[in-house]
Design a protein around this motif. Structure first.
Motif, PDB file in Angstrom:
ATOM      1  N   SER A  99      -4.830 -12.887  10.921  1.00 24.02           N
ATOM      2  CA  SER A  99      -4.368 -13.933  10.208  1.00 24.02           C
ATOM      3  C   SER A  99      -3.207 -13.359   9.589  1.00 24.02           C
ATOM      4  N   GLY A 100      -2.366 -14.574   9.019  1.00 23.33           N
ATOM      5  CA  GLY A 100      -1.013 -14.309   8.090  1.00 23.33           C
ATOM      6  C   GLY A 100      -1.822 -13.735   6.693  1.00 23.33           C
ATOM      7  N   THR A 101      -2.920 -14.237   6.356  1.00 21.95           N
ATOM      8  CA  THR A 101      -3.610 -13.602   4.871  1.00 21.95           C
ATOM      9  C   THR A 101      -3.754 -12.046   5.015  1.00 21.95           C
ATOM     10  N   ALA A 102      -4.265 -11.693   6.237  1.00 19.70           N
ATOM     11  CA  ALA A 102      -4.525 -10.149   6.438  1.00 19.70           C
ATOM     12  C   ALA A 102      -3.278  -9.483   6.410  1.00 19.70           C
ATOM     13  N   VAL A 103      -2.280  -9.965   7.302  1.00 18.49           N
ATOM     14  CA  VAL A 103      -0.980  -9.217   7.098  1.00 18.49           C
ATOM     15  C   VAL A 103      -0.537  -9.052   5.874  1.00 18.49           C
ATOM     16  N   THR A 104      -0.441 -10.209   5.199  1.00 16.86           N
ATOM     17  CA  THR A 104       0.279 -10.105   3.805  1.00 16.86           C
ATOM     18  C   THR A 104      -0.429  -9.311   2.993  1.00 16.86           C
ATOM     19  N   SER A 105      -1.636  -9.588   2.516  1.00 19.21           N
ATOM     20  CA  SER A 105      -2.615  -8.830   1.765  1.00 19.21           C
ATOM     21  C   SER A 105      -2.463  -7.131   1.945  1.00 19.21           C
ATOM     22  N   ALA A 106      -2.676  -6.711   3.239  1.00 13.75           N
ATOM     23  CA  ALA A 106      -2.449  -5.478   3.568  1.00 13.75           C
ATOM     24  C   ALA A 106      -1.219  -5.003   3.104  1.00 13.75           C
ATOM     25  N   ALA A 107      -0.077  -5.578   3.527  1.00 11.13           N
ATOM     26  CA  ALA A 107       1.190  -5.187   3.188  1.00 11.13           C
ATOM     27  C   ALA A 107       1.603  -5.176   1.629  1.00 11.13           C
ATOM     28  N   LEU A 108       0.773  -5.891   0.691  1.00  6.43           N
ATOM     29  CA  LEU A 108       1.168  -6.099  -0.654  1.00  6.43           C
ATOM     30  C   LEU A 108       0.265  -4.731  -1.086  1.00  6.43           C
ATOM     31  N   LEU A 109      -0.882  -4.533  -0.736  1.00  3.67           N
ATOM     32  CA  LEU A 109      -1.668  -3.231  -1.279  1.00  3.67           C
ATOM     33  C   LEU A 109      -0.951  -2.164  -0.735  1.00  3.67           C
ATOM     34  N   GLU A 110      -0.451  -2.000   0.288  1.00  7.76           N
ATOM     35  CA  GLU A 110       0.153  -0.768   0.711  1.00  7.76           C
ATOM     36  C   GLU A 110       1.657  -0.481   0.089  1.00  7.76           C
ATOM     37  N   SER A 111       2.270  -1.659  -0.318  1.00 13.23           N
ATOM     38  CA  SER A 111       3.502  -1.530  -1.062  1.00 13.23           C
ATOM     39  C   SER A 111       3.368  -1.099  -2.632  1.00 13.23           C
ATOM     40  N   MET A 112       1.971  -1.154  -2.938  1.00 13.46           N
ATOM     41  CA  MET A 112       1.686  -0.599  -4.255  1.00 13.46           C
ATOM     42  C   MET A 112       1.202   0.819  -4.114  1.00 13.46           C
ATOM     43  N   GLY A 113       1.237   1.431  -2.836  1.00  9.43           N
ATOM     44  CA  GLY A 113       0.647   2.819  -2.749  1.00  9.43           C
ATOM     45  C   GLY A 113      -0.813   2.619  -2.512  1.00  9.43           C
ATOM     46  N   LEU A 114      -1.545   1.863  -2.111  1.00  7.09           N
ATOM     47  CA  LEU A 114      -3.053   1.922  -1.693  1.00  7.09           C
ATOM     48  C   LEU A 114      -3.036   1.926  -0.238  1.00  7.09           C
ATOM     49  N   ASP A 115      -3.937   2.764   0.152  1.00 13.01           N
ATOM     50  CA  ASP A 115      -4.277   3.007   1.533  1.00 13.01           C
ATOM     51  C   ASP A 115      -5.479   2.068   1.757  1.00 13.01           C
ATOM     52  N   ILE A 116      -5.165   1.127   2.515  1.00 10.92           N
ATOM     53  CA  ILE A 116      -6.429   0.002   2.913  1.00 10.92           C
ATOM     54  C   ILE A 116      -7.775   0.679   3.499  1.00 10.92           C
ATOM     55  N   LYS A 117      -7.329   1.831   4.249  1.00  9.07           N
ATOM     56  CA  LYS A 117      -8.536   2.503   5.072  1.00  9.07           C
ATOM     57  C   LYS A 117      -9.326   3.309   4.058  1.00  9.07           C
ATOM     58  N   LYS A 118      -8.581   3.888   3.105  1.00 11.40           N
ATOM     59  CA  LYS A 118      -9.221   4.759   2.210  1.00 11.40           C
ATOM     60  C   LYS A 118      -9.626   4.321   0.825  1.00 11.40           C
ATOM     61  N   ASP A 119      -8.664   3.636   0.142  1.00  9.78           N
ATOM     62  CA  ASP A 119      -8.758   3.210  -1.187  1.00  9.78           C
ATOM     63  C   ASP A 119      -9.416   2.134  -1.635  1.00  9.78           C
ATOM     64  N   ILE A 120      -9.540   1.324  -0.625  1.00 13.69           N
ATOM     65  CA  ILE A 120     -10.645  -0.087  -0.703  1.00 13.69           C
ATOM     66  C   ILE A 120     -11.357  -0.245   0.314  1.00 13.69           C
ATOM     67  N   ASP A 121     -12.719  -0.823  -0.024  1.00 10.75           N
ATOM     68  CA  ASP A 121     -13.561  -1.190   1.148  1.00 10.75           C
ATOM     69  C   ASP A 121     -13.234  -2.719   1.595  1.00 10.75           C
ATOM     70  N   ALA A 122     -12.484  -2.618   2.669  1.00 14.01           N
ATOM     71  CA  ALA A 122     -11.760  -3.844   2.996  1.00 14.01           C
ATOM     72  C   ALA A 122     -12.868  -4.488   4.131  1.00 14.01           C
ATOM     73  N   VAL A 123     -12.949  -5.852   4.112  1.00 13.41           N
ATOM     74  CA  VAL A 123     -13.587  -6.714   4.945  1.00 13.41           C
ATOM     75  C   VAL A 123     -12.726  -8.019   5.169  1.00 13.41           C
ATOM     76  N   TYR A 124     -12.983  -8.558   6.401  1.00 15.68           N
ATOM     77  CA  TYR A 124     -12.117  -9.408   6.788  1.00 15.68           C
ATOM     78  C   TYR A 124     -12.615 -10.729   7.209  1.00 15.68           C
ATOM     79  N   LEU A 125     -12.495 -11.811   6.286  1.00 18.32           N
ATOM     80  CA  LEU A 125     -13.397 -12.835   5.998  1.00 18.32           C
ATOM     81  C   LEU A 125     -12.147 -13.947   5.927  1.00 18.32           C
ATOM     82  N   ASN A 126     -12.603 -15.345   6.461  1.00 10.95           N
ATOM     83  CA  ASN A 126     -11.614 -16.412   6.334  1.00 10.95           C
ATOM     84  C   ASN A 126     -11.939 -17.029   5.109  1.00 10.95           C
TER      85      ASN A 126
END
Length: 313
Positions: A139-166
């Motif tokens: 989804s576009g939400t998943a693309v945007t949220s991941a990009a936003l967190l990564e632009s802050m220096g967060l690694d979405i695979k290591k720095d958060i416990d990511a789940v993918y929900l509608n």
């Protein structure tokens, strides 16, 4: 002989709809704005374009819709502009450039970063180490949220416990304490956020000027936006990011079809606005909001014809 004449007469009386081509428009989950908007457009197209029958299809939204449009599985799809721009350039989720055009821009999507007030999470900087819904897969939400967190220096695979929900899964998980925060990228007043705000005290987590500037430097399809006070129950005005949604189509679509889809949509936009208020932003003046992806030549023909008509008056 009489039987043959009667049979021929019955065939001639059959509604032309039986000979219509069946198509679908890609939307999103049923708790968002894409689905009712897509349904309203499908109804307009089916009623006002000869030999066309369109239905709204529930999907995972932007990425899936863009791919299916290119594959020929859908006549059109609603998608976030940044996703379509990535597809056109062959970036992000798309390994190579895809033959996509747009018919017109629809309305701006807003980034909603949500937490419950009792969680104490009031800043994106507090999300490290937390269980976060980034949006539905593809989804576009998943693309945007991941990009936003990564632009802050967060690694979405290591720095958060990511789940993918509608949308609805995100707000339900938030309400039930299964996640600490979640992202929904949707129109102002999106139903899932409206509903959870009526039953729980929520925070819309602000995206600061510094965070927005860093993000927009990498992703120029976005702009700053402030969600006004009380759009959601007991939620103050909050700064965030916006990106326009568009109707994406294959670049191989015929000019005639693109023209007809665009013409029918704008000549009957009042019907669409009865279903979704955000379509008030869907105007010829706003049609070109996504820069970097070509408007389909057939859609451009429609806007050119409108401009000529206006100048002739």
């Amino acid at each position: 002989m009489i039987h043959r004449i009667l049979a021929l007469a019955l065939l001639l009386m059959l509604p032309t709809a039986l000979h219509a081509e069946n198509y679908s428009i890609g939307t999103g989950g049923q708790s968002g704005i894409y689905y009712p908007l897509g349904g309203a457009l499908a109804k307009v197209w089916s009623e006002h374009i000869d030999d066309v029958n369109v239905k709204a299809e529930v999907t995972a939204a932007s990425v899936e819709n863009t791919i299916k449009v290119v594959r020929g599985d859908m006549i059109a799809g609603i998608a976030m502009g940044n996703v379509v721009l990535d597809a056109y350039k062959g970036e992000g989720k798309f390994k190579s450039a895809m033959p996509v055009n747009t018919l017109f821009a629809l309305y701006p999507n807003l980034v909603h970063a949500i937490s419950l007030k009792k969680s104490g999470i009031t800043s994106l900087n507090q999300l490290k180490g937390k269980r976060i819904s980034l949006g539905a897969p593809a989804s576009g939400t998943a693309v945007t949220s991941a990009a936003l967190l990564e632009s802050m220096g967060l690694d979405i695979k290591k720095d958060i416990d990511a789940v993918y929900l509608n949308y609805s899964e995100t707000t339900n998980a938030l309400a039930n304490g299964q996640i600490d925060a979640g992202f929904i990228v949707g129109g102002q007043g999106v139903g899932a956020v409206t509903q959870v705000a009526l039953t729980h005290d929520i925070n819309l987590i602000p995206i600061t000027d510094e965070q927005s500037a860093a993000f927009m430097a990498q992703y120029p399809a976005y702009s700053s936006y402030t969600i006004p006070e009380n759009v959601y129950n007991k939620v103050a005005a909050v700064p965030t990011l916006s990106v326009w949604n568009v109707l994406v189509v294959s670049a191989t679509m015929s000019d005639e079809m693109a023209f007809n889809l665009t013409k029918a949509a704008f000549e009957n936009m009042a019907e669409v606005r009865k279903v979704v208020k955000v379509a008030e932003a869907t105007t010829p003046e706003n049609a070109f909001h996504l820069k970097g992806v070509p408007l389909h030549p057939g859609a451009q023909q429609y806007f050119d014809s409108m401009a000529k008509g206006a100048s002739a008056k």
